[in-house]
Motif scaffolding. Structure first.
Motif, PDB file in Angstrom:
ATOM      1  N   GLU A  25       0.824  -1.198   0.000  1.00  0.00           N
ATOM      2  CA  GLU A  25       0.000   0.000   0.000  1.00  0.00           C
ATOM      3  C   GLU A  25       0.862   1.254   0.000  1.00  0.00           C
ATOM      4  O   GLU A  25       1.916   1.309   0.635  1.00  0.00           O
ATOM      5  N   SER A  26       0.385   2.278  -0.698  1.00  0.00           N
ATOM      6  CA  SER A  26       1.080   3.568  -0.712  1.00  0.00           C
ATOM      7  C   SER A  26       0.530   4.513   0.324  1.00  0.00           C
ATOM      8  O   SER A  26       1.057   5.616   0.509  1.00  0.00           O
ATOM      9  N   THR A  27      -0.529   4.122   1.008  1.00  0.00           N
ATOM     10  CA  THR A  27      -1.084   4.944   2.095  1.00  0.00           C
ATOM     11  C   THR A  27      -0.847   4.232   3.420  1.00  0.00           C
ATOM     12  O   THR A  27      -0.611   3.025   3.468  1.00  0.00           O
ATOM     13  N   TYR A  28      -0.914   4.997   4.487  1.00  0.00           N
ATOM     14  CA  TYR A  28      -0.676   4.428   5.805  1.00  0.00           C
ATOM     15  C   TYR A  28      -1.835   3.536   6.218  1.00  0.00           C
ATOM     16  O   TYR A  28      -3.011   3.866   6.015  1.00  0.00           O
ATOM     17  N   ARG A  47       3.421   1.367   5.661  1.00  0.00           N
ATOM     18  CA  ARG A  47       3.346   1.905   4.299  1.00  0.00           C
ATOM     19  C   ARG A  47       4.533   1.397   3.498  1.00  0.00           C
ATOM     20  O   ARG A  47       5.655   1.367   4.003  1.00  0.00           O
TER      21      ARG A  47
END
Length: 420
Positions: A25-28, A47
């Motif tokens: 994932e590129s988001t937290y 992340r």
């Protein structure tokens, strides 16, 4: 037998993550609260397949300019620090659900407070202490004062036992002009930090002394802690002074630890040499027998021996008088002790020990005094060398060394160890 045909194609171990459910994932995500105190909230988040720490504000403080400014000041200070023993900050981001946050590295470990609750060797504690000194020396070199140094703000990694100095929430520099009021943790704040807003790195050294007390590193550790917590005039001026003093105290401890043993060895050697010389003198003279000659009887001569007898009796009386006043070994020993006491009293070393409060003013004088005392003992022996045998001289030397060791060396060494 024919060889099997081999394929020239290569199988890839990589997976197309664009269509896979386990894509990085590129988001937290997977947020986990690890600390919540005051107005701050610290969470661990995932992340890009890596754990991060997000330090932000509690919901009730996220829209107040004062707390946002304090958080951004911490980021501004921390992002310029790059040291293996200082936690790293990477960016300032607006994170969904948490507001403005400092993105920092995740340190997998325990606080120094938790680490000290378990048993660790003296060597392990010294390694932690040296790393903590390295971190402080670095941030002070960057003109940063931490202002909240305590065991719970020091992390020890699980892998390799590396120190990480964390939580720069109340740190300060000379270049910042806001949020400079006194702050910190009461049990670790210096008296000056409780009342003054001036950025002074010596306040961190006071806090370091409190931390070192918790680490329990023996006499040298207690000495360092006392100097760190001394008044501002007597406190260390920098981390470099602490490092230098640590090395000097370790060397002095090794000398003091081996000094009594060295004196005992020397005394034993002198006594063995003296006994060996005494045994050599007591060996019987070799008896040589010569062939007997024919006895020749001299002619009888009448001589008046009255005058000769008078002279012989006078010599005998004089020798008896000299032997009656000859000083004994016990008298020489007692007088020698008095001579040594008088010489040491004239040196003033004992009186100086009673008046000094800092060891650094007496160490060299103490070493010079030991040499002077040995010379004094040798001079006392020479004074009585004509009245004693060689064996008695050696015994006298051994007794005087043991006397000065028990009466002066050991008590003054122990007093020297108690000086700050």
């Amino acid at each position: 037998m024919p060889m099997e045909q081999q394929s020239d194609t290569t199988t890839s171990i990589f997976i197309d993550i664009s269509t896979n459910d386990t894509a990085i994932e590129s988001t937290y995500a997977t947020d986990e609260i690890v600390a919540s105190s005051g107005h701050n909230l610290v969470v661990r988040s995932l992340r890009y397949g890596r754990w991060w720490v997000l330090k932000g504000l509690k919901p009730e403080f996220r829209h107040q300019r004062l707390y946002i400014a304090a958080l951004h000041k911490e980021f501004d200070i921390l992002v310029h620090l790059q040291h293996p023993n200082v936690v790293s900050a990477f960016s300032w981001e607006e994170v969904k659900g948490f507001g403005p946050c400092i993105v920092m590295e995740w340190v997998d470990g325990v606080t120094l407070k938790e680490w000290l609750s378990e048993h660790h060797t003296y060597h392990e504690k010294v390694q932690i202490f040296h790393q903590l000194l390295s971190a402080l020396e670095y941030i002070h070199g960057q003109q940063v004062a931490h202002r909240d140094l305590k065991p719970s703000n020091v992390m020890v990694t699980r892998n390799g036992s590396r120190v990480k100095l964390i939580d720069f929430g109340v740190s300060d520099t000379d270049s910042h002009t806001f949020l400079k009021q006194p702050s910190g943790t009461a049990d670790y704040m210096s008296p000056q930090q409780c009342t003054e807003a001036i950025t002074d790195q010596r306040n961190d050294l006071y806090s370091l002394g409190c931390v070192v007390e918790k680490m329990k590193m023996g006499w040298v550790g207690r000495h360092i802690a006392r100097r760190c917590k001394a008044s501002l005039e007597q406190r260390y001026g920098s981390v470099g002074e602490i490092m230098t003093d640590w090395q000097q105290q370790r060397r002095l401890m090794r000398i003091v630890r081996w000094l009594p043993l060295l004196i005992i060895v020397l005394v034993t050697l002198w006594m063995m040499i003296g006994k060996s010389n005494e045994n050599k003198r007591n060996l019987p003279e070799p008896q040589v027998q010569y062939p007997q000659k024919e006895e020749i009887r001299p002619a009888v001569v009448n001589v008046d021996t009255s005058s000769v007898n008078l002279k012989l009796s006078a010599v005998t009386r004089r020798k008896n008088a000299e032997s009656s006043v000859r000083i004994t070994y016990e008298q020489v020993l007692e007088q020698s002790k008095k001579d040594v006491d008088e010489g040491i009293r004239e040196s003033g070393i004992v009186q100086r020990f009673d008046t000094l409060t800092a060891r650094r003013w007496i160490e060299q004088d103490f070493a010079d005094w030991i040499d002077a005392t040995n010379l004094l003992v040798n001079n006392v022996e020479k004074t009585y060398s004509e009245q004693l045998s060689a064996g008695e001289i050696n015994a006298l030397h051994a007794h005087l060394l043991r006397y000065t060791n028990e009466t002066y060396y050991v008590p003054l060494s122990e007093k020297l160890m108690r000086l700050p």
